[in-house]
Scaffold this motif. Structure first.
Motif, PDB file in Angstrom:
ATOM      1  N   HIS A 127     -37.422  35.719  33.369  1.00 25.06           N
ATOM      2  CA  HIS A 127     -38.541  36.062  34.252  1.00 25.06           C
ATOM      3  C   HIS A 127     -39.598  34.971  34.114  1.00 25.06           C
ATOM      4  O   HIS A 127     -40.250  34.883  33.073  1.00 25.06           O
ATOM      5  CB  HIS A 127     -39.161  37.410  33.852  1.00 25.06           C
ATOM      6  N   ALA A 128     -39.767  34.135  35.156  1.00 23.25           N
ATOM      7  CA  ALA A 128     -40.768  33.071  35.147  1.00 23.25           C
ATOM      8  C   ALA A 128     -42.016  33.598  35.839  1.00 23.25           C
ATOM      9  O   ALA A 128     -41.971  33.970  37.005  1.00 23.25           O
ATOM     10  CB  ALA A 128     -40.242  31.835  35.869  1.00 23.25           C
ATOM     11  N   VAL A 129     -43.121  33.616  35.085  1.00 23.65           N
ATOM     12  CA  VAL A 129     -44.395  34.082  35.627  1.00 23.65           C
ATOM     13  C   VAL A 129     -45.305  32.862  35.762  1.00 23.65           C
ATOM     14  O   VAL A 129     -45.808  32.347  34.768  1.00 23.65           O
ATOM     15  CB  VAL A 129     -45.061  35.140  34.715  1.00 23.65           C
ATOM     16  N   PHE A 130     -45.469  32.392  37.009  1.00 29.10           N
ATOM     17  CA  PHE A 130     -46.354  31.263  37.288  1.00 29.10           C
ATOM     18  C   PHE A 130     -47.761  31.833  37.350  1.00 29.10           C
ATOM     19  O   PHE A 130     -48.167  32.413  38.349  1.00 29.10           O
ATOM     20  CB  PHE A 130     -45.969  30.586  38.610  1.00 29.10           C
ATOM     21  N   CYS A 131     -48.500  31.705  36.243  1.00 35.05           N
ATOM     22  CA  CYS A 131     -49.851  32.255  36.129  1.00 35.05           C
ATOM     23  C   CYS A 131     -50.865  31.257  36.657  1.00 35.05           C
ATOM     24  O   CYS A 131     -50.759  30.066  36.377  1.00 35.05           O
ATOM     25  CB  CYS A 131     -50.179  32.566  34.664  1.00 35.05           C
ATOM     26  N   GLU A 132     -51.838  31.766  37.382  1.00 33.93           N
ATOM     27  CA  GLU A 132     -52.915  30.940  37.908  1.00 33.93           C
ATOM     28  C   GLU A 132     -54.252  31.493  37.454  1.00 33.93           C
ATOM     29  O   GLU A 132     -54.317  32.541  36.798  1.00 33.93           O
ATOM     30  CB  GLU A 132     -52.816  30.866  39.428  1.00 33.93           C
ATOM     31  N   ALA A 133     -55.315  30.782  37.797  1.00 30.96           N
ATOM     32  CA  ALA A 133     -56.655  31.189  37.381  1.00 30.96           C
ATOM     33  C   ALA A 133     -56.911  32.647  37.760  1.00 30.96           C
ATOM     34  O   ALA A 133     -56.652  33.053  38.888  1.00 30.96           O
ATOM     35  CB  ALA A 133     -57.699  30.283  38.028  1.00 30.96           C
ATOM     36  N   GLY A 134     -57.369  33.414  36.760  1.00 30.22           N
ATOM     37  CA  GLY A 134     -57.635  34.832  36.936  1.00 30.22           C
ATOM     38  C   GLY A 134     -56.569  35.732  36.346  1.00 30.22           C
ATOM     39  O   GLY A 134     -56.778  36.930  36.185  1.00 30.22           O
ATOM     40  N   ASP A 135     -55.402  35.170  36.004  1.00 31.99           N
ATOM     41  CA  ASP A 135     -54.293  35.972  35.482  1.00 31.99           C
ATOM     42  C   ASP A 135     -54.397  36.153  33.968  1.00 31.99           C
ATOM     43  O   ASP A 135     -54.695  35.209  33.240  1.00 31.99           O
ATOM     44  CB  ASP A 135     -52.948  35.311  35.784  1.00 31.99           C
ATOM     45  N   LEU A 136     -54.096  37.371  33.526  1.00 36.52           N
ATOM     46  CA  LEU A 136     -53.960  37.698  32.104  1.00 36.52           C
ATOM     47  C   LEU A 136     -52.555  38.224  31.895  1.00 36.52           C
ATOM     48  O   LEU A 136     -52.140  39.184  32.557  1.00 36.52           O
ATOM     49  CB  LEU A 136     -54.975  38.760  31.669  1.00 36.52           C
ATOM     50  N   LEU A 137     -51.806  37.578  31.012  1.00 39.54           N
ATOM     51  CA  LEU A 137     -50.440  37.981  30.707  1.00 39.54           C
ATOM     52  C   LEU A 137     -50.319  38.212  29.214  1.00 39.54           C
ATOM     53  O   LEU A 137     -50.798  37.399  28.422  1.00 39.54           O
ATOM     54  CB  LEU A 137     -49.441  36.894  31.138  1.00 39.54           C
ATOM     55  N   SER A 138     -49.674  39.316  28.853  1.00 41.23           N
ATOM     56  CA  SER A 138     -49.387  39.605  27.450  1.00 41.23           C
ATOM     57  C   SER A 138     -47.881  39.662  27.263  1.00 41.23           C
ATOM     58  O   SER A 138     -47.209  40.535  27.822  1.00 41.23           O
ATOM     59  CB  SER A 138     -50.007  40.943  27.036  1.00 41.23           C
TER      60      SER A 138
END
Length: 191
Positions: A127-138
């Motif tokens: 699972h590739a999560v392309f995070c951008e400004a504003g994203d919080l991933l745990s």
């Protein structure tokens, strides 16, 4: 905008899912035990210090710490420059996270600016999560994963830890990360 791409870990050429829909991303990641949310962005001062970033997001950071018991929060800043020194430092930083690993702690990241891709390798899927400004991933502890910031990185990221050791990776020795789309390839889809 955030992009989630899911592949079978034996078939990196054919995504099973590719979406920018927040609810779908949230639900798919929740099924893996990962938390995903978005914070309202605040304007960062030019060359923002760690203290300035932490103060801007104090209320959000305090809420995460209270809910999840984090005791150490820091900020990683990579500013793009057109110098050999930047390219060498950026490449060294990228290589550190690019191989599959896991942690004895959750890995929580908030992107105050810029972007990066977390790849979670769970249940025979990547699972590739392309995070951008504003994203919080745990990323939950013990989850095999890797991170790609691209060949020309630039971001400000808030990191959360449960102890003072900070980032400690336990590498798996697998070459799985070399078989899947890179940050740069996913950035072209995300644009």
């Amino acid at each position: 905008m955030t992009l989630l791409t899911v592949w079978n870990d034996n078939d990196p050429s054919t995504p099973e899912l590719q979406t920018r829909d927040f609810d779908t991303i949230h639900d798919v990641l929740a099924g893996l035990g990962a938390r995903f949310s978005r914070w309202e962005l605040k304007e960062l001062p030019e060359n923002a210090t760690q203290e300035q970033v932490l103060e801007l997001y104090r209320a959000e950071i305090d809420a995460v710490n209270a809910e999840h018991g984090y005791t150490l929060v820091d900020v990683v800043t990579i500013e793009r420059e057109d110098t050999e020194e930047y390219r060498a430092q950026a490449d060294a930083a990228r290589q550190k996270f690019l191989n599959e690993h896991q942690h004895d702690d959750d890995e929580d990241r908030f992107f105050a600016s810029g972007s990066g891709v977390f790849y979670l390798h769970v249940g025979g899927k990547v699972h590739a999560v392309f995070c951008e400004a504003g994203d919080l991933l745990s990323v939950p502890k013990d989850t095999t994963h890797w991170f790609d910031m691209g060949t020309n990185p630039e971001y400000v990221s808030v990191r959360f830890f449960h102890d003072d050791d900070g980032w400690v990776g336990n590498f798996t020795g697998s070459d799985v990360s070399s078989r899947f789309a890179t940050y740069d390839e996913l950035a072209s889809v995300s644009a």
